[in-house]
Design a protein around this motif. Structure first.
Motif, short mmCIF file in Angstrom:
data_model
loop_
_atom_site.label_atom_id
_atom_site.label_comp_id
_atom_site.label_asym_id
_atom_site.label_seq_id
_atom_site.Cartn_x
_atom_site.Cartn_y
_atom_site.Cartn_z
N UNK A 57 0.87 -1.18 0.00
CA UNK A 57 0.00 0.00 0.00
C UNK A 57 0.90 1.22 0.00
N UNK A 58 0.44 2.29 -0.67
CA UNK A 58 1.25 3.51 -0.73
C UNK A 58 0.43 4.73 -0.36
N UNK A 59 1.12 5.75 0.13
CA UNK A 59 0.51 7.04 0.40
C UNK A 59 -0.66 7.00 1.36
N UNK A 60 -1.78 7.56 0.91
CA UNK A 60 -2.98 7.67 1.74
C UNK A 60 -3.62 6.32 2.05
N UNK A 61 -3.23 5.26 1.37
CA UNK A 61 -3.73 3.91 1.67
C UNK A 61 -3.17 3.38 2.99
N UNK A 63 -3.30 3.75 6.35
CA UNK A 63 -4.12 4.40 7.36
C UNK A 63 -3.56 4.29 8.77
N UNK A 64 -2.88 3.22 9.08
CA UNK A 64 -2.53 2.92 10.47
C UNK A 64 -1.16 3.41 10.91
N UNK A 65 -0.48 4.23 10.10
CA UNK A 65 0.84 4.74 10.50
C UNK A 65 0.95 6.23 10.20
N UNK A 66 1.82 6.88 10.94
CA UNK A 66 2.15 8.29 10.71
C UNK A 66 3.57 8.34 10.15
N UNK A 67 3.83 9.23 9.21
CA UNK A 67 5.18 9.33 8.64
C UNK A 67 6.16 9.91 9.65
N UNK A 68 7.45 9.77 9.38
CA UNK A 68 8.45 10.41 10.25
C UNK A 68 8.23 11.92 10.27
N UNK A 70 8.33 15.62 9.71
CA UNK A 70 8.79 16.40 8.57
C UNK A 70 8.60 15.73 7.22
N UNK A 71 8.02 14.54 7.21
CA UNK A 71 7.79 13.80 5.95
C UNK A 71 6.30 13.77 5.64
N UNK A 72 5.97 13.63 4.38
CA UNK A 72 4.59 13.61 3.93
C UNK A 72 4.02 12.19 3.96
N UNK A 92 10.99 9.76 0.19
CA UNK A 92 10.98 11.22 0.23
C UNK A 92 9.70 11.81 -0.38
N UNK A 93 9.19 11.21 -1.46
CA UNK A 93 8.01 11.73 -2.16
C UNK A 93 7.09 10.59 -2.56
N UNK A 94 5.88 10.94 -3.00
CA UNK A 94 4.94 9.93 -3.50
C UNK A 94 5.52 9.23 -4.73
#
Length: 134
Positions: A57-61, A63-68, A70-72, A92-94
């Motif tokens: 799963x990538x990006x907005x998929x 749901x159950x984790x928060x990025x480091x 300062x990261x998106x 670093x990016x999508x």
């Protein structure tokens, strides 16, 4: 064993859930290993992608984790393994996350790291000087 691609990604630890940067290397046999640094000498763990990865799963998929800090969220990847565990990563990016998620395919194993993440391979890593493939 020959290195196909390598680069830095953030990985969430399984016990304390802290984010740390690891050097990831995709080897020709389809093994994805992660290490303390780009020398690839001190392996923390490895995953045989073709057989052990159920889905990614990538990006907005994710749901159950928060990025480091300062990261998106767009750079998040969750690699769901067949035995039920998960590998949480952050690029670093999508675009980097989408590229990294292409590592698992039915017929080939590919790893796509953007130019800024492509390392100059050292003799310590490969046994001979070379560049990561474009």
């Amino acid at each position: 064993m020959a290195l196909v691609r390598g680069g830095w990604l953030w990985r969430q630890s399984s016990i304390l859930r802290r984010w740390k940067r690891n050097w990831f290397a995709l080897w020709l046999d389809g093994t994805l290993g992660y290490y303390h640094d780009e020398t690839a000498q001190d392996e923390e763990d490895r995953v045989l992608i073709q057989f052990n990865v159920r889905d990614i799963k990538i990006g907005q998929e994710c749901h159950d984790i928060q990025p480091p800090e300062g990261r998106s969220r767009d750079g998040l990847l969750t690699v769901n393994l067949r035995e039920g565990s998960r590998l949480h990563l952050c690029a670093e990016t999508r675009d980097d996350a989408v590229c990294a998620s292409t590592a698992r395919t039915k017929t080939t194993t590919r790893w796509c790291l953007p130019t800024r993440m492509r390392p100059r391979m050292s003799a310590a890593t490969t046994g001979r000087p070379m560049q990561a493939p474009a």
